[in-house]
Design a protein around this motif. Structure first.
Motif, PDB file in Angstrom:
ATOM      1  N   THR A 223       0.847  -1.198   0.000  1.00 30.34           N
ATOM      2  CA  THR A 223       0.000   0.000   0.000  1.00 30.34           C
ATOM      3  C   THR A 223       0.884   1.250   0.000  1.00 30.34           C
ATOM      4  OG1 THR A 223      -1.777  -1.146   1.154  1.00 30.34           O
ATOM      5  CG2 THR A 223      -1.766   1.259   1.268  1.00 30.34           C
ATOM      6  N   ARG A 224       0.508   2.189  -0.866  1.00 31.03           N
ATOM      7  CA  ARG A 224       1.306   3.412  -0.986  1.00 31.03           C
ATOM      8  C   ARG A 224       0.508   4.577  -0.417  1.00 31.03           C
ATOM      9  NH1 ARG A 224       4.623   5.520  -6.296  1.00 31.03           N
ATOM     10  NH2 ARG A 224       5.399   7.477  -5.398  1.00 31.03           N
ATOM     11  N   THR A 225       1.145   5.352   0.444  1.00 33.02           N
ATOM     12  CA  THR A 225       0.494   6.539   1.006  1.00 33.02           C
ATOM     13  C   THR A 225       1.265   7.778   0.597  1.00 33.02           C
ATOM     14  OG1 THR A 225       1.730   6.326   3.069  1.00 33.02           O
ATOM     15  CG2 THR A 225      -0.438   5.284   2.980  1.00 33.02           C
ATOM     16  N   VAL A 226       0.490   8.794   0.276  1.00 34.26           N
ATOM     17  CA  VAL A 226       1.073  10.082  -0.080  1.00 34.26           C
ATOM     18  C   VAL A 226       0.494  11.121   0.875  1.00 34.26           C
ATOM     19  CG1 VAL A 226       1.320  11.827  -1.871  1.00 34.26           C
ATOM     20  CG2 VAL A 226       1.259   9.390  -2.493  1.00 34.26           C
ATOM     21  N   ASP A 227       1.333  11.734   1.687  1.00 37.17           N
ATOM     22  CA  ASP A 227       0.887  12.779   2.615  1.00 37.17           C
ATOM     23  C   ASP A 227       1.225  14.143   2.030  1.00 37.17           C
ATOM     24  OD1 ASP A 227      -0.080  10.930   4.352  1.00 37.17           O
ATOM     25  OD2 ASP A 227       1.550  11.097   5.816  1.00 37.17           O
TER      26      ASP A 227
END
Length: 586
Positions: free
Chosen positions: A461-465
């Protein structure tokens, strides 16, 4: 001369040379009508071992039953003491036909002529020692004797009977006139098979099997071997060990062992047939090996190994944690999301004619790692961080996998805000599609942001903040009042008895600062009062609980202008208010 000891029935000591000479003289005096015409002692060298059935038996030499059987005619020869009848009897006794193998004269000289195709100069036990007419000590009818033992190539022991004479054993040496003119091999005595040749192993293609050639009496000087498959000779297969080829698959093997010993007929023995030759076992020379990246979207490749002998076909199947991956039968395997956390192996099945299928499993890979989500375009966050404004997400592009799920979570001060327009009393919060956010009271003083989560089973899973560039600010509201105040008093003039009236004028400036989203507003306020003549009084005061009271004194009468500037904080922006006040004369 080295001599081999005769068999047990020939072990009696030989008669002395003197006795032998006497016997020779007596024998030479006898003229046989049919049989042997003896040579004179001066031209023949022989040693008699015994004479007569009884004497020979006492000396350990057998007459083979001829003492009784001699009364019968064998091969139509004259019965009784007769060289041809005795030898014919020995041939029949050894297994030859009871019928004479030729027609015509039965005289001894005619034997080697009629049986020339089996007559040579090699002595063997059981062979007929043949003398031509007048050969050696033979008379005009020739002579035959039975070879009892071949001591060497130049010495033999024979047994014989004589027309008008008696039964005897004697030793004959080559190079003398007593040596036979030939040896007739009607039914030579073979070696005695003590232990038959055997093939005990189960034959399989490519696997060596060995024949036990057996044992013989006397011991064989030479043993030759020939392998057969389904009764047909296998060319070149003449060693004790043999590896069946694909040509012999499903066929039964046998071995023909020919044993030879000096002075004996060769002994030919066939082993029992084996069971049908089974499939062989392939030898794996190089194990199949899997290489590549064990990660989703990666590719694994397997070699197929090498084998001995070379194989005609190889098939491949892939497995995940031991479970068959259906439909995957090529050298390459595309690693798909459902294979995450499994160990991958390849099974190579090698086949070729007449060999069992060889199934070889590769070493397993490490656990398949999740795939990597790739962005073709980055996400962005735009908008002003001021209460009542909107922040908006600039949508990115998920390049791979294209079916990934994208979710948005707005963050207030690094934690989820949980606000949505439908639940916020002021209408602030995230839009229904979460792509925008209306800044509200709760957001004031906080840094806003959004967490974009891109997920797909089998992928990390990739998260971008994304965070706003500044904290959320709010606008101040200034409440400004300016109240004039005039006081008068009478005072004496110094040094006189006069009085005068003193007037003092001032303005009370009251300021209240409020801001949406803040309970109290602090900070500094600059108050500027401009008099009618343009002169200014400036004071900077800090708010206390959002309020201040500032008296401005020594003012002239007239209209005064009051300018209040709230200087702002990091949260509350600057603001101002302006009013005028008239200060009376008294």
């Amino acid at each position: 001369m080295l001599r081999v000891q005769p068999p047990r029935h020939l072990l009696a000591p030989r008669l002395s040379a003197v006795l032998a000479s006497v016997i020779s003289l007596v024998t030479a005096a006898v003229l046989l009508a049919v049989g042997v015409q003896t040579a004179s002692p001066a031209s023949a060298t022989t040693t008699y071992l015994c004479t007569g059935y009884v004497a020979c038996a006492q000396a350990g030499y057998t007459h083979h039953g001829y003492k009784k059987a001699g009364s019968k005619m064998w091969w139509r020869m004259y019965s009784g003491h007769n060289c041809t009848n005795y030898v014919a009897y020995m041939m029949v006794k050894s297994g030859a036909s009871s019928e004479r193998p030729w027609t015509g004269s039965g005289n001894a000289y005619n034997w080697g002529v009629q049986l020339s195709d089996i007559t040579d100069s090699t002595p063997r036990v059981g062979a007929v020692a043949w003398y031509k007419a007048n050969g050696g000590w033979a008379g005009s009818s020739g002579h035959v004797a039975y070879v009892e033992q071949v001591v060497s190539a130049t010495e033999i022991i024979v047994s014989e009977d004589n027309w008008g004479g008696d039964f005897d054993y004697r030793v004959v040496e080559k190079g003398t006139s007593g040596w036979p003119d030939g040896f007739i091999h009607v039914n030579d005595t073979p070696l005695t098979v003590d232990t038959a040749p055997t093939v005990t192993a189960t034959p399989a293609v490519g696997q060596k099997i060995t024949v036990d050639p057996g044992t013989y009496t006397p011991a064989a000087d030479e043993v030759s071997i020939q392998w057969y498959a389904a009764g047909k000779k296998i060319e070149g297969a003449t060693s004790a060990s043999y590896k069946p080829t694909t040509e012999q698959w499903k066929k039964r093997l046998s071995v023909r062992v020919t044993a030879k010993a000096s002075g004996f007929a060769r002994t030919v023995t066939d082993t029992d047939k084996t069971v049908a030759v089974r499939k062989g076992t392939l030898a794996v020379k190089n194990q199949p090996v899997v290489s590549g990246t064990a990660q989703v979207d990666g590719t694994l490749t397997t070699t197929t190994g090498t084998y001995s002998p070379a194989v005609s076909d190889k098939t491949i199947h892939w497995y995940a944690d031991g479970t068959l991956i259906k439909g995957e039968t090529s050298k390459k395997l595309a690693v798909t999301p459902e294979l995450v956390d499994t160990k991958i192996t390849a099974k190579v099945t090698a086949t070729t004619e007449a060999y069992k299928a060889e199934k070889t499993l590769t070493t397993s890979t490490a656990n398949v790692a999740p795939g990597v989500i790739r962005l073709g375009k980055d996400y962005t966050l735009s908008g002003t961080s001021s209460v009542g404004d909107k922040l908006a997400i600039g949508e990115g592009v998920v390049e791979w996998p294209t079916d990934a799920t994208v979710t948005y979570q707005w963050l207030r001060g690094g934690t989820a805000s949980g606000a949505r327009a439908s639940t916020s009393s002021d209408g602030s919060g995230a839009s229904n599609d979460s792509l925008s956010y209306l800044l509200g009271a709760k957001d004031v003083g906080k840094t806003m942001g959004v967490r974009i989560t891109i997920a797909r089973a089998g992928y990390t899973t990739r998260t971008v903040d994304l965070a706003a560039t500044s904290i959320v600010t709010t606008t101040p509201v200034l409440d400004l009042t300016a109240t004039p105040k005039v006081t008068t008093r009478t005072v004496k003039v110094a040094g006189t008895k006069k009085t005068k009236t003193v007037v003092k004028r001032k303005v009370i400036v009251r300021v209240g600062v409020t801001a949406y989203g803040r309970r109290t507003v602090n900070g500094r306020v600059r108050v500027t009062l401009t008099q009618p003549d343009g002169e200014q009084q400036v004071s900077t005061v800090r708010l206390v609980d959002g309020k201040l009271r500032l008296p401005v004194t020594d003012l002239p009468r007239g209209k005064q202008t009051v300018q209040v500037d709230y200087l702002g904080t990091t949260v509350v922006t600057a603001g101002s208010a302006r009013t005028t006040v008239r200060v009376p004369a008294s």
